[in-house]
Motif scaffolding. Structure first.
Motif, PDB file in Angstrom:
ATOM      1  N   UNK C 234      91.704 -36.120  36.744  1.00  0.00           N
ATOM      2  CA  UNK C 234      92.176 -35.644  38.050  1.00  0.00           C
ATOM      3  C   UNK C 234      92.456 -36.802  38.986  1.00  0.00           C
ATOM      4  N   UNK C 291      88.008 -24.400  37.562  1.00  0.00           N
ATOM      5  CA  UNK C 291      88.277 -25.344  38.644  1.00  0.00           C
ATOM      6  C   UNK C 291      89.739 -25.269  39.052  1.00  0.00           C
ATOM      7  N   UNK C 300      95.942 -31.553  41.243  1.00  0.00           N
ATOM      8  CA  UNK C 300      94.628 -31.284  40.657  1.00  0.00           C
ATOM      9  C   UNK C 300      94.715 -30.095  39.717  1.00  0.00           C
ATOM     10  N   UNK C 304      93.652 -30.187  35.762  1.00  0.00           N
ATOM     11  CA  UNK C 304      92.680 -29.317  35.106  1.00  0.00           C
ATOM     12  C   UNK C 304      93.342 -28.362  34.131  1.00  0.00           C
TER      13      UNK C 304
END
Lengths: 100, 619, 508
Positions: C234, C291, C300, C304
């Motif tokens: 990330x 997440x 992000x 993920x």
């Protein structure tokens, strides 16, 4: 003849004086002088040892030390002058730009 | 025989491509022509194929496009096939679909995204055809997810309102849960059979899975899971009422006539697997029976006309599942066809009403429309008669009646199922005519804004005719011996096995018929004689919200998921590593303090170090 | 000899690009593209005959003595898997270069980029373990420089370090493993060599084998990445716009390493490790998916999402099954393209709205419908819609894993629902709803349309027609399987029919 131990003691004493001077002085010139004292003390120890064992090497080492000291003083004084020109001071408390 | 049957789904896909890529450059008429034309051409082509087909329905038509995947001997190809079951679905999809597209040309005329609408609708029809024409389960899954995608796109068609997209997301995710069950079922089938070809599986089902084994039950239940999701049955029925956020033609096509019946298709298609497990069949029947009742009761308490129809759809599909569960395969499909006619009709007519009243969907704000919108009223009424299964004059009677009969008469049937189905029939006619009386009679609360034109009313009329006369192709045995429909299907689906000692069919039919009429009568008393007003109470709220399944799922699944997700949003594991790194950095910084630039400090440390060294050496 | 040209062309291009940038900035871009095209064409040509060649023994091999004292050779070799990955790496490289056309200091950029590509391709071709390690390290340095130089200033300056540390530490442990293997082999056969095909024949007692395998696998797990080593990804994604394309290429080296090294060198240890690996995989899929759902920074979410896909890869790898391995290869490609597509969209969004935060966006469809169309498409790819490559990948992996462990397959399937949740959340927040954003917003430029269009077409084509991939890699995968099933210590499923299909393949 003065006993060998006393001679070495004197040399050590001189060395200690030089060391203390080196550690406690703030002015670079005095620090250099202290270093000189330390070197001379060392040279003295060499001469004393040469006399103890009646070998010429002691005197030869003394000459070496003296030469090196002279050369080193020349360079150090030159650096000192440049530093003074640049930083306007020779006070080690203020010469700390190598920090971190 | 090998015919280029791939043309059938290809036409709508081409329609989609044309509209998606060039839609913005075409005039409105062109867009509508492309959209409707693609489906109409498919329908005509289907009829053409039918001439070859009807001469001998035992034949199959097959065509393989190309190898999709090849792993050793597992080779699912893009294979399509048509047998009688598929053919019926094709006719309904393209026929009813075509009528709905035609209707939409006027209905969506004032909306933004005209081309986008027809593009998505065409895409949907393409995928739905792929689903029913699939000759192996992977292609079926492709169509399955494809129609789910189009449903998502069309529910959220009016994208400016985020609530619509939320409903679309909900629909997609709930069906995805079902799809995952279906996928696991496919994985199990691959493991056991080494192939997903439907015919191979059906032929070898007994030898590979064994009759009445845990394995057979597992496979069937997993497939059922998928069916339940797509067809909005218990326990995954929560998405359909919210799906009404989409335009009415979408509700008609996807959420009434076709996509939601995909589950019915799946179970019928894989009947060979279901037959192996009596437990699975019972589950299907019980799910059907419970769903039909729960949904029917919920429909009784709605105030939004489309939501009444949504719950009604859930309920009617419950009837289809009930039929499947007791082994009355062709009865279920028959009801599917008739239901497609009258439910599409009802949704389109409701759409016409909504449009006429300038987007008013609350029935309690309508009223007195039967004079102002006569054609719509009459078509709506005909559809409702079918829904309520009024004896003899409506197609719905014939289809629903046979289901209720088989709920008792089939070897898997029992009196409990029959009772649930019959009570359901009563409630069905009650809520149906409640809907009619509130919407079309009484005082006019909202004025008619706009009278729908021919493009909207002609499809209504066509559907009304179909729904009335469609039932006559399959009459109950005690009345006449017309079995056209089940004979046509006999090549694909087994006949229903009946118990040896039966109560007289006639009397039971009479009971059901009386109850249907009683429902109408009660509705008349409650909603015609007295001015209907909407009341609320905790009990009514419970049924209005569909027995609070939404709240249940929210608490059980959605909230925990979101909570876990939010709590760990900054990735705890990563933070552990970050913390370690931070500590190391701090340590480094601490050590770095010894580099302070002070010469005296350096010298002192050198001396100390030297002394320590000397000490070590002496010791 | 021909294989080395691929690397040499890239390095030559790198040097030229760096030198010419002094006079003409633009020139380095064209030189870079030219050399990449050259290498790409070469690899593509080799790919067509790829299904017939065997690693370490192909006619294209290059085997020069490097450090004879310790038995290290410059041994480059290739087979279907290697060439496929090389072609794919260069394809992504071309796209990445095209995207970075307007970055400052192109000379520096292209120099580092081409060296990076050369390193990655070298990994796919190395048949000598020391050479493999050499290339492994070679790809880290340019990556660090690229990340550091083109860092998004809002990110902390630690992010390139984070990447470096994770990969360096694991690389170091791998080196220890390589050396241990080297010494043990040498003591056994008194031949000291780093040659892969020789080392495969070392007999190792199980505990030692397990330890060395773990040291290798650790490096690969960090690269992939898999929980709990996912921390660098990330950060890397947020650090730099082109990091995504780069990571898309980089992470495939992890999966390749396991397939090429860890499993053939240590078959019994791998089988022993399989339950742990599968558990890690399942945790990765679900953990990362959760997440991704709550993240608001679109980069992000992309990171993920990629990690979640990697979970599938690790599950598929340790299912020891032709079907799941084909799925793994598919997933490497499909994941890189779809996550790459998402990252490209993120950048395009940033240039228009000056933010990466999806809660600040909304209703893009009304202003930029082509953009939103592609956005929707990418989201559909991420959730594994059939007809797209991601579905084929996940389906094959799940089908193969199901043969080995039903529980793992079922748990992994839950990941599909989670994927739908987070992918559609992106659509909801960014493309639909009321419009939030600057007054004037432009739709896709021709360049963006072309790039996204190419990616979309690849996803659809691969989603509907699998032969190009399954055909080229079939032979190599089957051979590795044989190596593995010679010592079957796991329980085969009772049903004989399926065992024959998937555990004892016949080679033509």
């Amino acid at each position: 003849m003065i006993p060998y131990e006393i001679q070495i003691l004197v040399a050590a004493f001189l060395f200690a004086i030089g060391l203390i001077g080196l550690l406690t002085r703030r002015n670079l010139i005095f620090m250099l002088m202290s270093v000189e004292i330390m070197m001379n003390a060392g040279a003295f120890a060499f001469v004393a040892s040469g006399a103890r064992w009646t070998q010429a090497d002691g005197q030869v080492m003394f000459l070496f030390v003296l030469t090196v000291a002279a050369a080193e003083v020349a360079v150090a004084l030159a650096l000192l002058i440049l530093m003074h020109k640049h930083f306007k001071t020779v006070d080690t408390n203020q010469l700390n730009s190598l920090k971190n | 025989m090998t015919q280029p049957i791939w043309i059938l789904p290809a036409l709508p896909f081409v329609g989609f491509l044309v509209l998606a890529l060039a839609g913005r450059y075409l005039p409105k008429k062109g867009i509508a022509a492309t959209g409707i034309g693609a489906i109409a051409l498919s329908f005509l082509y289907a009829l053409y194929l039918g001439t070859a087909f009807l001469s001998d329905p035992a034949h199959r038509m097959e065509f393989t496009l190309w190898e999709w995947i090849r792993i050793d001997s597992f080779v699912p190809s893009l294979s399509l096939s048509i047998d009688s079951l598929t053919y019926i679905f094709i006719l309904v999809i393209t026929g009813v679909g075509g009528l709905i597209h035609w209707y939409s040309a006027e209905y969506m005329a004032e909306e933004e995204g005209y081309a986008r609408f027809f593009a998505y609708m065409n895409l949907f029809v393409g995928f739905m055809l792929t689903l029913v024409m699939a000759s192996n389960l992977l292609v079926l899954y492709l169509g399955w997810e494809g129609v789910g995608l189009c449903s998502y796109l069309l529910i959220g068609f009016f994208y400016r309102d985020p609530a619509n997209n939320y409903a679309a997301r909900k629909a997609f995710i709930v069906t995805r849960i079902g799809d995952t069950a279906l996928l696991i079922g496919l994985l199990l089938l691959i493991r056991e059979f080494g192939t997903l070809d439907i015919q191979t599986i059906s032929n070898n089902a007994t030898s590979v899975l064994g009759a009445n084994t845990a394995l057979a039950t597992a496979v069937a239940l997993l497939l059922l899971g998928g069916a339940v999701g797509k067809s909005a049955q218990l326990p995954l029925q929560v998405w359909l009422p919210d799906a009404m956020a989409g335009p009415s033609p979408v509700s008609a096509l996807i959420h009434a006539a076709t996509m939601v019946t995909a589950g019915v298709y799946l179970v019928a298609r894989t009947h060979a697997l279901f037959i192996l497990s009596p437990l699975a069949m019972q589950t299907v029947a019980i799910i059907g029976a419970l769903t039909l009742l729960i949904a029917a009761i919920s429909a009784l308490f709605q105030y939004d006309i489309k939501r009444v129809l949504a719950y009604s759809t859930i309920s009617q599909i419950g009837y289809m599942f009930l039929a499947l569960g007791v082994g009355a395969w062709s009865a279920a499909i028959f009801h599917f066809v008739i239901h497609a006619f009258f439910k599409a009709l009802l949704f389109l007519a409701a759409g016409a009403v909504i449009l006429a009243l300038h987007h008013e969907q609350n029935m309690f704000k309508m009223g007195g429309l039967y004079k102002k919108l006569p054609t719509i009223f009459w078509t709506f009424l005909i559809g409702s008669l079918s829904l309520a299964a009024l004896p003899f004059i409506s197609g719905g009677f014939f289809s629903k009646d046979s289901i209720i009969w088989y709920a008792l008469a089939s070897t898997n049937g029992n009196i409990l199922l029959w009772t649930l189905a019959t009570v359901g029939a009563f409630i069905t006619s009650l809520y149906t005519f409640r809907m009619i009386f509130i919407t079309f009679f009484g005082t006019e609360k909202t004025h008619v804004h706009y009278i729908p034109g021919k493009t909207m009313t002609i499809p209504l009329i066509v559907l009304a005719i179909l729904t009335t006369f469609g039932g006559y192709i399959e009459l109950p045995h005690n009345i006449a011996h017309v079995q056209l429909f089940s004979e046509f299907l006999s090549a694909s689906l087994p006949a229903v096995s009946i118990k040896s000692t039966l109560p007289p069919e006639g009397i039971l039919q009479l009971v059901v018929a009386i109850l249907s009429l009683a429902g109408i009568g009660l509705a008349y008393q409650l909603y015609y004689k007295t001015e209907p007003t909407y009341k609320t109470s905790p009990v009514r709220q419970f049924f209005l919200q569909g027995w609070n399944f939404d709240k249940l799922y929210d608490t059980l699944f959605v909230r925990p998921f979101v909570w876990v997700s939010k709590t760990n949003a900054s990735d705890a594991i990563d933070e552990v590593f970050d913390y370690v790194g931070l500590q190391l950095k701090k340590l480094g910084n601490t050590l770095a303090m010894s580099i302070n630039g002070q010469i005296n400090w350096y010298l002192a440390s050198m001396v100390i170090g030297f002394i320590i060294l000397i000490v070590f050496m002496i010791w | 000899m021909i294989l080395s040209y691929i690397i040499l062309i890239l390095i030559a291009g790198a040097v030229l690009a760096a030198l010419t940038s002094r006079w003409q900035n633009r020139l380095s871009f064209y030189i870079s593209i030219l050399s990449q095209l050259g290498a790409f064409g070469l690899a593509l040509g080799l790919l067509f005959s790829a299904s017939h060649i065997t690693f370490s023994q192909s006619i294209y091999d290059l085997n020069i003595s490097w450090i004879p004292v310790i038995g290290a050779n410059l041994h480059l070799s290739a087979d279907g898997l290697s060439l496929l990955l090389i072609v794919f790496t260069l394809f992504l490289g071309l796209i990445g270069s095209w995207l970075s056309k307007n970055l400052p200091q192109p000379g520096f950029f292209h120099f580092q980029f081409l060296i990076l590509l050369a390193g990655i391709n070298g990994i796919f071709m190395a048949a000598d373990l020391l050479l493999f390690f050499f290339f492994w390290e070679m790809m880290l340095v340019p990556m660090y420089f690229l990340m550091a130089r083109y860092r998004d200033t809002s990110q902390s300056e630690n992010t390139p370090f984070k990447f470096l540390f994770y990969t360096q530490v694991s690389g170091l442990i791998m080196l220890l493993g390589i050396l241990t293997l080297f010494f043990i082999h040498g003591r056994q056969t008194s031949i000291y060599t780093f040659e892969l095909s020789e080392l495969i024949n070392t007999t190792l007692p199980l505990p030692i084998s397990l330890l060395i395998m773990l040291s290798f696998v650790l490096a690969f797990l960090v690269k992939l990445p898999v929980i709990p080593f996912q921390g660098w990804m990330p950060a890397a994604f947020s650090a730099s716009p082109l990091a995504v394309i780069l990571t898309g290429i980089l992470v495939k080296t992890g999966a390749y390493g396991i397939l090429r090294l860890a499993i053939p060198l240590f078959p019994e240890a791998s089988v022993l490790f399989a339950p742990t690996a599968m558990a890690l995989g399942v945790v990765t899929i679900l953990y990362a998916g959760f997440i991704a759902y709550s993240s608001n920074d679109i980069r992000r979410i992309a990171a993920y999402s990629s990690i979640s896909h990697t979970g599938f890869i690790i599950i598929g790898l340790y299912a020891f099954n032709l079907m799941s391995w084909q799925g793994v290869i598919y997933q490497m490609i499909a994941s890189a393209i779809s996550v790459g597509g998402l990252a490209i969209l993120a950048e395009s969004l940033y240039t228009r709205t000056q933010t990466y935060d999806i809660t600040q966006m909304g209703g893009l469809w009304s202003k930029a419908s082509v953009f939103s169309g592609f956005g929707l498409f990418i989201s559909l790819a991420l959730l594994g819609l059939p007809a797209l490559a991601n579905f084929v990948a996940e389906f094959l992996i799940l089908a193969g894993t199901f043969q080995q462990s039903i529980t793992v397959a079922v748990l992994a399937s839950l990941g599909i629902v989670v994927a739908a949740a987070y992918s559609l959340r992106i659509v909801q927040k960014v493309y639909v709803g009321e419009y939030k954003g600057p007054e004037q917003i432009s739709d896709f430029t021709l360049r963006e349309k072309l790039i996204m269009g190419i990616l979309a077409i690849v996803l659809v084509v691969l989603g509907m027609y699998s032969r190009p991939i399954t055909q080229t890699t079939e032979k190599m995968l089957k051979q590795t399987l044989i190596l593995d099933t010679e010592q079957p210590t796991y329980q085969l499923p009772d049903n004989a029919a399926s065992v024959k299909l998937f555990s004892n393949p016949q080679i033509d």
